[in-house]
Design an enzyme around this catalytic site. Structure first.
Site, PDB file in Angstrom:
ATOM      1  N   GLU A   1      -0.785  -9.347  -0.486  1.00 21.03           N
ATOM      2  CA  GLU A   1      -2.233  -9.491  -0.240  1.00 21.03           C
ATOM      3  C   GLU A   1      -3.016  -9.530  -1.550  1.00 21.03           C
ATOM      4  O   GLU A   1      -3.953 -10.319  -1.704  1.00 21.03           O
ATOM      5  CB  GLU A   1      -2.709  -8.352   0.664  1.00 21.03           C
ATOM      6  CG  GLU A   1      -2.170  -8.514   2.083  1.00 21.03           C
ATOM      7  CD  GLU A   1      -2.381  -7.290   2.957  1.00 21.03           C
ATOM      8  OE1 GLU A   1      -2.017  -6.178   2.497  1.00 21.03           O
ATOM      9  OE2 GLU A   1      -2.898  -7.417   4.070  1.00 21.03           O
TER      10      GLU A   1
ATOM     11  N   GLY B   1       0.574  -4.996   0.723  1.00 23.66           N
ATOM     12  CA  GLY B   1      -0.573  -5.060  -0.181  1.00 23.66           C
ATOM     13  C   GLY B   1      -0.282  -5.838  -1.454  1.00 23.66           C
ATOM     14  O   GLY B   1      -1.211  -6.335  -2.098  1.00 23.66           O
TER      15      GLY B   1
ATOM     16  N   ALA C   1       0.867  -1.169   0.000  1.00 25.48           N
ATOM     17  CA  ALA C   1       0.000   0.000   0.000  1.00 25.48           C
ATOM     18  C   ALA C   1       0.910   1.228   0.000  1.00 25.48           C
ATOM     19  O   ALA C   1       2.084   1.143   0.386  1.00 25.48           O
ATOM     20  CB  ALA C   1      -0.889  -0.009   1.235  1.00 25.48           C
TER      21      ALA C   1
ATOM     22  N   GLU D   1       4.503  -4.949   7.288  1.00 22.00           N
ATOM     23  CA  GLU D   1       3.786  -3.855   7.960  1.00 22.00           C
ATOM     24  C   GLU D   1       4.282  -3.584   9.376  1.00 22.00           C
ATOM     25  O   GLU D   1       4.300  -2.439   9.821  1.00 22.00           O
ATOM     26  CB  GLU D   1       2.283  -4.153   8.001  1.00 22.00           C
ATOM     27  CG  GLU D   1       1.572  -4.010   6.658  1.00 22.00           C
ATOM     28  CD  GLU D   1       1.634  -5.257   5.799  1.00 22.00           C
ATOM     29  OE1 GLU D   1       2.393  -6.202   6.135  1.00 22.00           O
ATOM     30  OE2 GLU D   1       0.924  -5.290   4.787  1.00 22.00           O
TER      31      GLU D   1
HETATM   32  N1  COA Z   1       4.583   3.186  -0.754  1.00 15.16           N
HETATM   33  C1  COA Z   1       4.977   4.351  -1.287  1.00 15.16           C
HETATM   34  N2  COA Z   1       6.119   4.502  -1.964  1.00 15.16           N
HETATM   35  C2  COA Z   1       6.897   3.416  -2.107  1.00 15.16           C
HETATM   36  C3  COA Z   1       6.568   2.164  -1.571  1.00 15.16           C
HETATM   37  C4  COA Z   1       5.335   2.069  -0.864  1.00 15.16           C
HETATM   38  N3  COA Z   1       4.912   0.904  -0.341  1.00 15.16           N
HETATM   39  N4  COA Z   1       7.542   1.275  -1.857  1.00 15.16           N
HETATM   40  C5  COA Z   1       8.458   1.967  -2.575  1.00 15.16           C
HETATM   41  N5  COA Z   1       8.088   3.261  -2.715  1.00 15.16           N
HETATM   42  C6  COA Z   1       8.784   4.338  -3.418  1.00 15.16           C
HETATM   43  C7  COA Z   1       9.979   4.832  -2.636  1.00 15.16           C
HETATM   44  O1  COA Z   1       9.574   5.786  -1.671  1.00 15.16           O
HETATM   45  C8  COA Z   1      10.791   5.456  -3.752  1.00 15.16           C
HETATM   46  O2  COA Z   1      10.206   6.685  -4.102  1.00 15.16           O
HETATM   47  P1  COA Z   1      11.149   8.001  -4.360  1.00 15.16           P
HETATM   48  O3  COA Z   1      12.026   7.609  -5.509  1.00 15.16           O
HETATM   49  O4  COA Z   1      10.155   9.062  -4.700  1.00 15.16           O
HETATM   50  O5  COA Z   1      11.905   8.227  -3.091  1.00 15.16           O
HETATM   51  C9  COA Z   1      10.536   4.519  -4.916  1.00 15.16           C
HETATM   52  O6  COA Z   1       9.320   3.830  -4.622  1.00 15.16           O
HETATM   53  C10 COA Z   1      11.631   3.475  -5.104  1.00 15.16           C
HETATM   54  O7  COA Z   1      11.788   2.769  -3.873  1.00 15.16           O
HETATM   55  P2  COA Z   1      13.205   2.586  -3.129  1.00 15.16           P
HETATM   56  O8  COA Z   1      12.922   2.342  -1.696  1.00 15.16           O
HETATM   57  O9  COA Z   1      14.096   3.721  -3.482  1.00 15.16           O
HETATM   58  O10 COA Z   1      13.727   1.261  -3.845  1.00 15.16           O
HETATM   59  P3  COA Z   1      14.775   0.205  -3.263  1.00 15.16           P
HETATM   60  O11 COA Z   1      15.140  -0.670  -4.396  1.00 15.16           O
HETATM   61  O12 COA Z   1      15.870   0.910  -2.515  1.00 15.16           O
HETATM   62  O13 COA Z   1      13.947  -0.645  -2.165  1.00 15.16           O
HETATM   63  C11 COA Z   1      12.045  -1.863  -1.339  1.00 15.16           C
HETATM   64  C12 COA Z   1      12.895  -1.476  -2.568  1.00 15.16           C
HETATM   65  C13 COA Z   1      10.832  -2.621  -1.838  1.00 15.16           C
HETATM   66  C14 COA Z   1      12.882  -2.745  -0.400  1.00 15.16           C
HETATM   67  C15 COA Z   1      11.615  -0.582  -0.589  1.00 15.16           C
HETATM   68  O14 COA Z   1      11.045   0.316  -1.523  1.00 15.16           O
HETATM   69  C16 COA Z   1      10.605  -0.817   0.498  1.00 15.16           C
HETATM   70  O15 COA Z   1      10.922  -1.323   1.555  1.00 15.16           O
HETATM   71  N6  COA Z   1       9.328  -0.411   0.232  1.00 15.16           N
HETATM   72  C17 COA Z   1       8.274  -0.488   1.204  1.00 15.16           C
HETATM   73  C18 COA Z   1       7.780  -1.873   1.373  1.00 15.16           C
HETATM   74  C19 COA Z   1       6.710  -1.926   2.428  1.00 15.16           C
HETATM   75  O16 COA Z   1       6.917  -1.698   3.583  1.00 15.16           O
HETATM   76  N7  COA Z   1       5.506  -2.263   1.967  1.00 15.16           N
HETATM   77  C20 COA Z   1       4.403  -2.497   2.832  1.00 15.16           C
HETATM   78  C21 COA Z   1       3.564  -1.311   2.928  1.00 15.16           C
HETATM   79  S1  COA Z   1       2.131  -1.770   3.866  1.00 15.16           S
END
Ligand code: COA
Length: 260
Positions: A114, A111, A66, A134
């Protein structure tokens, strides 16, 4: 319907849905959830779509969860509503009358896992990573994760995944039954297409009835669940497709199902 966050395509009986926010790793904001809901509703009675394949744009992510910028603003009331919106979408997909296949092409977190779990079949690229992170955000899964994960892989493993919040490799997911198959990344879409095309050769009413029987029976005691199966089996026996399928076998010819 004007779409900002999805790419939709119809070809050869299949509906392709690509979640298209690659710069945000296809994170599901409310607008994307609403567009997905509308896309599935629009295709419900569309005869050109016999099965749906859903994937994420870009090489990196299926759906990285999400949208955390929206999660950051939630309070008790809006949080409950947010969860309900996501849950509504996953319910639509889980009970969709046409098979829905998730082609998990990268991160499927929160999400994303999910959404994938609501689909009927999950194929994952070797590079896919799944999980419910989460708790790392001080939250819990809210789009069905606390319920579907335990039903799919069992309570013990679900608790491990949700309490650690760690990422699960594609092969771990396969061993646990969280995905059906793991394939090389460059084969993922072709495998999904081949599988979907194998499925849509079968009677459409039989497919929707099988989905309905499994979904309705799964959480019931076996005697009640078998009653549900007998009821739906009876309804299917009364369809033209059942006449056609059985006649075609006996006449040694391929069936021509019309979904009636
Ligand atoms: N919601 C909003 N934005 C998200 C996102 C999310 N769930 N997951 C990634 N993004 C965005 C990042 O903020 C970044 O945006 P920016 O370039 O404007 O700063 C962009 O997507 C790229 O992500 P980034 O974190 O730079 O990539 P990465 O390769 O370093 O890491 C992940 C990849 C998946 C490990 C990392 O993005 C992450 O942990 N995301 C969240 C996962 C999460 O907790 N999801 C559950 C939510 S309930």
């Amino acid at each position: 319907m004007e779409l900002k966050n999805l790419l939709l395509r119809k070809a050869d009986g299949l509906g392709w849905v690509t979640i298209n926010r690659p710069d945000k790793l296809n994170a599901l904001n409310l607008e994307t959830i609403e567009e997905l809901r509308q896309a599935f509703e629009n295709w419900r009675d569309d005869e050109e779509v016999l099965a749906v394949i859903i994937t994420g744009a870009g090489e990196k992510a299926f759906v990285a969860g999400a949208d955390i910028s929206e999660l950051a603003r939630l309070d008790e009331t809006s949080g409950r509503e947010y969860a309900r919106r996501g849950q509504e979408l996953t319910q639509i997909i889980e009970n969709y009358p046409k098979p829905v296949i998730a082609a998990i092409n990268g991160y499927a977190l929160g999400g994303g896992t999910e959404l994938a779990m609501a689909c009927h079949i999950r194929l994952a690229a070797e590079t896919a990573k799944m999980g419910q992170p989460e708790v790392k955000l001080g939250l819990i899964p809210g789009f069905g994760g606390t319920q579907r994960l335990a039903r799919l892989i069992g309570k013990g493993l679900a608790l491990e995944v949700i309490l650690t919040g760690r990422m699960v490799s594609a092969n771990e997911a396969l061993n646990w039954g969280l995905v059906n198959r793991v394939v090389p990344p460059d084969r993922l879409m072709a495998e999904a297409e081949t599988l979907a095309k194998e499925i849509i050769k079968n009677g459409p009413l039989a497919l929707s009835s099988a989905i309905e029987a499994i979904n309705k029976g799964l959480d019931r005691p076996l005697d009640e669940a078998l009653e549900i199966e007998a009821e739906i089996f009876g309804q299917v026996c009364a369809t033209e497709d059942a006449r056609e399928g059985t006649a075609a076998f006996l006449e040694k010819r391929p069936p021509r199902f019309r979904g009636q």
